[in-house]
Design a protein around this motif. Structure first.
Motif, PDB file in Angstrom:
ATOM      1  N   HIS A 113       0.893  -1.152  -0.081  1.00  0.00           N
ATOM      2  CA  HIS A 113       0.075  -0.003  -0.058  1.00  0.00           C
ATOM      3  C   HIS A 113       0.801   1.455   0.094  1.00  0.00           C
ATOM      4  O   HIS A 113       0.441   2.231   0.657  1.00  0.00           O
ATOM      5  CB  HIS A 113      -0.871  -0.006   1.173  1.00  0.00           C
ATOM      6  CG  HIS A 113      -1.861  -1.347   1.389  1.00  0.00           C
ATOM      7  ND1 HIS A 113      -2.959  -1.304   0.585  1.00  0.00           N
ATOM      8  CD2 HIS A 113      -1.754  -2.069   2.176  1.00  0.00           C
ATOM      9  CE1 HIS A 113      -3.571  -2.666   0.865  1.00  0.00           C
ATOM     10  NE2 HIS A 113      -2.988  -3.114   1.883  1.00  0.00           N
ATOM     11  N   TYR A 114       2.028   1.296  -0.639  1.00  0.00           N
ATOM     12  CA  TYR A 114       3.069   2.376  -0.587  1.00  0.00           C
ATOM     13  C   TYR A 114       2.286   3.510  -1.241  1.00  0.00           C
ATOM     14  O   TYR A 114       2.690   4.731  -0.542  1.00  0.00           O
ATOM     15  CB  TYR A 114       4.310   1.925  -1.311  1.00  0.00           C
ATOM     16  CG  TYR A 114       5.370   3.056  -1.246  1.00  0.00           C
ATOM     17  CD1 TYR A 114       6.166   2.863  -0.132  1.00  0.00           C
ATOM     18  CD2 TYR A 114       5.259   4.144  -2.094  1.00  0.00           C
ATOM     19  CE1 TYR A 114       7.146   3.882   0.126  1.00  0.00           C
ATOM     20  CE2 TYR A 114       6.388   5.044  -1.817  1.00  0.00           C
ATOM     21  CZ  TYR A 114       7.254   4.897  -0.898  1.00  0.00           C
ATOM     22  OH  TYR A 114       8.301   5.993  -0.700  1.00  0.00           O
ATOM     23  N   PHE A 115       1.708   3.644  -2.374  1.00  0.00           N
ATOM     24  CA  PHE A 115       1.313   4.711  -2.897  1.00  0.00           C
ATOM     25  C   PHE A 115       0.129   5.429  -2.263  1.00  0.00           C
ATOM     26  O   PHE A 115       0.028   6.627  -1.802  1.00  0.00           O
ATOM     27  CB  PHE A 115       0.948   4.663  -4.465  1.00  0.00           C
ATOM     28  CG  PHE A 115       2.354   4.192  -5.293  1.00  0.00           C
ATOM     29  CD1 PHE A 115       3.076   5.242  -5.574  1.00  0.00           C
ATOM     30  CD2 PHE A 115       2.673   2.938  -5.456  1.00  0.00           C
ATOM     31  CE1 PHE A 115       4.306   5.032  -6.284  1.00  0.00           C
ATOM     32  CE2 PHE A 115       3.465   2.575  -6.149  1.00  0.00           C
ATOM     33  CZ  PHE A 115       4.467   3.585  -6.584  1.00  0.00           C
ATOM     34  N   ASP A 116      -0.750   4.571  -1.944  1.00  0.00           N
ATOM     35  CA  ASP A 116      -1.908   4.969  -1.039  1.00  0.00           C
ATOM     36  C   ASP A 116      -1.439   5.301   0.470  1.00  0.00           C
ATOM     37  O   ASP A 116      -1.851   6.596   1.077  1.00  0.00           O
ATOM     38  CB  ASP A 116      -2.995   3.888  -0.696  1.00  0.00           C
ATOM     39  CG  ASP A 116      -3.615   3.574  -2.113  1.00  0.00           C
ATOM     40  OD1 ASP A 116      -3.708   4.462  -2.920  1.00  0.00           O
ATOM     41  OD2 ASP A 116      -4.018   2.256  -2.249  1.00  0.00           O
ATOM     42  N   GLY A 117      -0.370   4.843   0.998  1.00  0.00           N
ATOM     43  CA  GLY A 117       0.031   5.333   2.261  1.00  0.00           C
ATOM     44  C   GLY A 117       0.951   6.478   2.123  1.00  0.00           C
ATOM     45  O   GLY A 117       0.905   7.552   2.759  1.00  0.00           O
ATOM     46  N   PHE A 118       1.602   6.896   1.026  1.00  0.00           N
ATOM     47  CA  PHE A 118       2.333   8.139   0.650  1.00  0.00           C
ATOM     48  C   PHE A 118       1.302   9.181   0.738  1.00  0.00           C
ATOM     49  O   PHE A 118       1.619  10.444   1.430  1.00  0.00           O
ATOM     50  CB  PHE A 118       2.941   7.991  -0.336  1.00  0.00           C
ATOM     51  CG  PHE A 118       4.195   8.873  -0.658  1.00  0.00           C
ATOM     52  CD1 PHE A 118       5.645   8.768  -0.361  1.00  0.00           C
ATOM     53  CD2 PHE A 118       3.639  10.255  -0.914  1.00  0.00           C
ATOM     54  CE1 PHE A 118       6.478   9.744  -0.363  1.00  0.00           C
ATOM     55  CE2 PHE A 118       4.865  11.271  -1.273  1.00  0.00           C
ATOM     56  CZ  PHE A 118       6.105  11.137  -0.902  1.00  0.00           C
ATOM     57  N   LYS A 119       0.247   9.057  -0.093  1.00  0.00           N
ATOM     58  CA  LYS A 119      -0.743   9.992  -0.095  1.00  0.00           C
ATOM     59  C   LYS A 119      -1.293  10.392   1.359  1.00  0.00           C
ATOM     60  O   LYS A 119      -1.833  11.579   1.577  1.00  0.00           O
ATOM     61  CB  LYS A 119      -1.832   9.764  -1.215  1.00  0.00           C
ATOM     62  CG  LYS A 119      -1.160   9.757  -2.576  1.00  0.00           C
ATOM     63  CD  LYS A 119      -2.282   9.470  -3.485  1.00  0.00           C
ATOM     64  CE  LYS A 119      -2.665   8.045  -3.754  1.00  0.00           C
ATOM     65  NZ  LYS A 119      -3.572   7.493  -4.807  1.00  0.00           N
ATOM     66  N   PHE A 120      -1.534   9.269   2.108  1.00  0.00           N
ATOM     67  CA  PHE A 120      -2.266   9.201   3.660  1.00  0.00           C
ATOM     68  C   PHE A 120      -1.407  10.191   4.357  1.00  0.00           C
ATOM     69  O   PHE A 120      -1.741  10.913   5.290  1.00  0.00           O
ATOM     70  CB  PHE A 120      -2.646   7.977   3.930  1.00  0.00           C
ATOM     71  CG  PHE A 120      -3.425   8.027   5.139  1.00  0.00           C
ATOM     72  CD1 PHE A 120      -4.787   8.379   5.375  1.00  0.00           C
ATOM     73  CD2 PHE A 120      -2.691   7.643   6.368  1.00  0.00           C
ATOM     74  CE1 PHE A 120      -5.364   8.286   6.589  1.00  0.00           C
ATOM     75  CE2 PHE A 120      -3.430   7.530   7.569  1.00  0.00           C
ATOM     76  CZ  PHE A 120      -4.771   7.922   7.792  1.00  0.00           C
ATOM     77  N   ASN A 121      -0.238   9.832   4.497  1.00  0.00           N
ATOM     78  CA  ASN A 121       0.526  10.321   5.325  1.00  0.00           C
ATOM     79  C   ASN A 121       2.281   9.895   5.064  1.00  0.00           C
ATOM     80  O   ASN A 121       2.771   8.922   5.119  1.00  0.00           O
ATOM     81  CB  ASN A 121       0.775   9.582   7.055  1.00  0.00           C
ATOM     82  CG  ASN A 121       1.395  10.291   8.052  1.00  0.00           C
ATOM     83  OD1 ASN A 121       2.971  10.706   7.536  1.00  0.00           O
ATOM     84  ND2 ASN A 121       1.087  10.521   9.167  1.00  0.00           N
ATOM     85  N   GLU A 122       2.650  10.967   4.069  1.00  0.00           N
ATOM     86  CA  GLU A 122       4.218  10.864   3.694  1.00  0.00           C
ATOM     87  C   GLU A 122       5.181  10.491   4.664  1.00  0.00           C
ATOM     88  O   GLU A 122       6.192   9.688   4.388  1.00  0.00           O
ATOM     89  CB  GLU A 122       4.198  12.026   2.639  1.00  0.00           C
ATOM     90  CG  GLU A 122       5.708  12.253   2.022  1.00  0.00           C
ATOM     91  CD  GLU A 122       5.985  13.546   1.551  1.00  0.00           C
ATOM     92  OE1 GLU A 122       7.208  13.714   1.299  1.00  0.00           O
ATOM     93  OE2 GLU A 122       5.031  14.040   0.944  1.00  0.00           O
TER      94      GLU A 122
END
Length: 535
Positions: free
Chosen positions: A108-117
């Protein structure tokens, strides 16, 4: 690399890694990757059973999955954010201490980056601190757009904690963008791409390596270990995997599909005759595929001329050939108006062309046939239950039920080696009976039995697919049916397809069978005047 399974998840994968140590050559063994996950909460890495099994697999490289999305950490696995970072660092560090090269799939790297970089980058740092050599950014839900992949990849690679680490990309195809996202990630700086042959994977699949690898090699000019000449095997690899998994190959698959370099528009084909680069992005032979000219009601005369040229037939001068091509094209259009389709039935088209040639004579003729289906139990529900009770729950197992159909075929065969010709005739009539699981199977068996004494090469003939389509469902049981049958020569692996249409499904099936058998024998047929023998 070849990710070969999760030894801690099931006995089959565990057995694979055990056997790999003695059954694989050193070069292949060196590329094996064992998959697993970080340690569980509240336990040391060396005490975690699935991590122990990763080490016991003896795979030189290990890839472990870790959560890189803060919400997934707190709400899904319900771990403390700091504990998740410790799980990543500890797991990587222990595996490195055991002499393993470690990759980390940051789920979930890209979704996680958008959620909390900030937290997602901390997960990267934890993996680097543990000694990971490759960090793989995963678009786990498959919802990221190419521009998001590009932006986040570039921002990640420019971060000070990541500037000396190799990054990879892992995309799912839920939006149909797995290949595009993978290529964008490479363009943005990643050095490793994860994917599967034919894009096989959960839900809508993973990134398709059969599209990614040729694109990188032939269009992007990327530096890869694979050489351009090695790409010639990728089409056969794709089809081998489908064959192994008993999947129907995707004819429309880029690069490797049967239709990837197929053309039917007359304008396209006319241009291709002048230059093969006019309507295709690469030479299909570079990926082990081939150019195909399809015949349909949209075709032009040039399509037929291309087929005649490919068959190398001596029909006559250019004027005669052009006239024959128009006649054949007119016939194709009339047949397609009746429900035929020749786009996937090249064998039927070639036979149509051969039959228009004065010197060609079919190797056999079906004089008459019968087909019977018999059963002692006509109640559908109880029949199914009875078969299940007799043969177990797998009542579709083709090796268990008895034959329920019988067919008789009467054929006339040319130049039979067992016929002395004393009666002055150059042919012999042969009547054969055979059984099968259904009427079409029985007809195929009877036809092969009748022809095999004259043409033993038919023992290599195998029927591999049978498709039926109802063309006018409003006619109910009187509807016209289109039958397409795919054949294979098991010795040469050559495949071909024939088509027929009839309101009698058995007649349509037999006509398609006859075309398929005749196509198999077309190269062995001696020239003769087509009408003289069968008058």
């Amino acid at each position: 690399y070849i990710e070969a399974g999760w030894p801690g998840s099931n006995p089959k994968d565990e057995e694979f890694f055990r056997r790999a140590q003695t059954e694989l050559d050193a070069a292949t063994l060196s590329k094996l990757v064992a998959f697993g996950s970080t340690r569980r909460k509240g336990i040391k890495a060396e005490d975690d059973l699935q991590i122990k099994m990763l080490v016991d697999s003896k795979a030189p490289t290990v890839c472990i999955v870790a959560k890189a999305h803060l919400w997934q950490v707190t709400d899904i696995i319900r771990a403390d954010p700091q504990e998740n970072l410790d799980m990543i660092r500890d797991s990587v560090s222990y595996l490195v201490s055991q002499g393993r090269t470690v990759m980390v799939d940051l789920e979930h790297y890209f979704d996680g980056f958008k959620f909390n970089e900030e937290y997602t980058l901390k997960c990267c740092q934890a993996a680097v601190d543990g000694g990971a050599e490759v960090l793989v950014m995963c678009d786990t839900n498959g919802g990221s757009m190419p521009w998001e992949i590009e932006k986040i990849t570039k921002e990640t690679l420019s971060h000070e904690s990541c500037d000396s680490t190799t990054f990879g990309i892992h995309c799912h195809n839920d939006c149909g963008l797995a290949v595009a996202n993978s290529l964008v990630a490479v363009q943005s700086g990643v050095g490793l791409v994860q994917g599967t042959i034919n894009g096989i994977g959960e839900r809508t699949g993973n990134a398709d390596l059969c599209s990614i690898v040729p694109s990188l090699a032939l269009h992007c000019e990327c530096k890869m270990a694979i050489q351009k000449d090695d790409l010639e095997d990728i089409t056969s690899l794709s089809r081998y995997l489908d064959e192994t998994l008993n999947r129907t190959p995707d004819r429309g698959a880029p690069y490797v599909g049967a239709s990837a370099f197929a053309h039917k528009g007359g304008l396209h084909v006319a241009a291709l005759e002048r230059s093969v680069d006019s309507y295709q992005h690469i030479d299909p032979s570079k990926v082990g595929n081939q150019l195909r000219v399809l015949i349909s009601e949209l075709s032009g005369r040039q399509n037929i001329l291309g087929k005649i040229k490919k068959l190398d037939l001596d029909i006559g001068d250019d004027a005669v050939v052009a006239e024959r091509a128009l006649v054949i094209l007119d016939r194709v259009k009339k047949l397609e108006s009746m429900g035929y389709t020749f786009e996937g039935a090249d064998a039927s088209v070639e036979l149509m062309i051969l039959h228009s040639t004065q010197g060609y004579c079919p190797p056999f003729q079906v004089l008459d046939y019968t087909a019977q289906v018999y059963d002692t139990n006509v109640d559908s529900a109880s029949r199914v239950m009875s078969k299940m009770e007799q043969h177990g729950s797998d009542h579709h197992n083709k090796n268990k039920p008895k034959n329920l159909a019988r067919a008789t075929v009467n054929v006339r065969v040319l130049d039979d080696p067992n016929h002395d010709g004393a009666d002055g005739q150059d042919f012999i009539d042969r009547l054969e009976v055979s059984e099968g699981n259904g009427p079409v199977d029985a007809l195929a068996n009877a036809l092969k039995k009748a022809l095999a004494p004259t043409h033993p090469e038919l023992q290599n003939l195998q029927l591999i697919d049978y498709k039926v389509r109802i063309l006018d469902p409003e006619s109910a049981t009187g509807a016209a049916t289109r039958v397409m049958i795919e054949f294979k020569n098991v010795e040469t692996n050559h495949k071909w397809t024939t088509v027929s249409v009839d309101r009698n499904i058995i007649s349509a099936s037999l006509n398609a069978l006859v075309d398929g058998f005749e196509y198999a024998l077309k190269d062995a047929v001696a020239a003769c005047v087509i009408d003289s023998l069968f008058e």
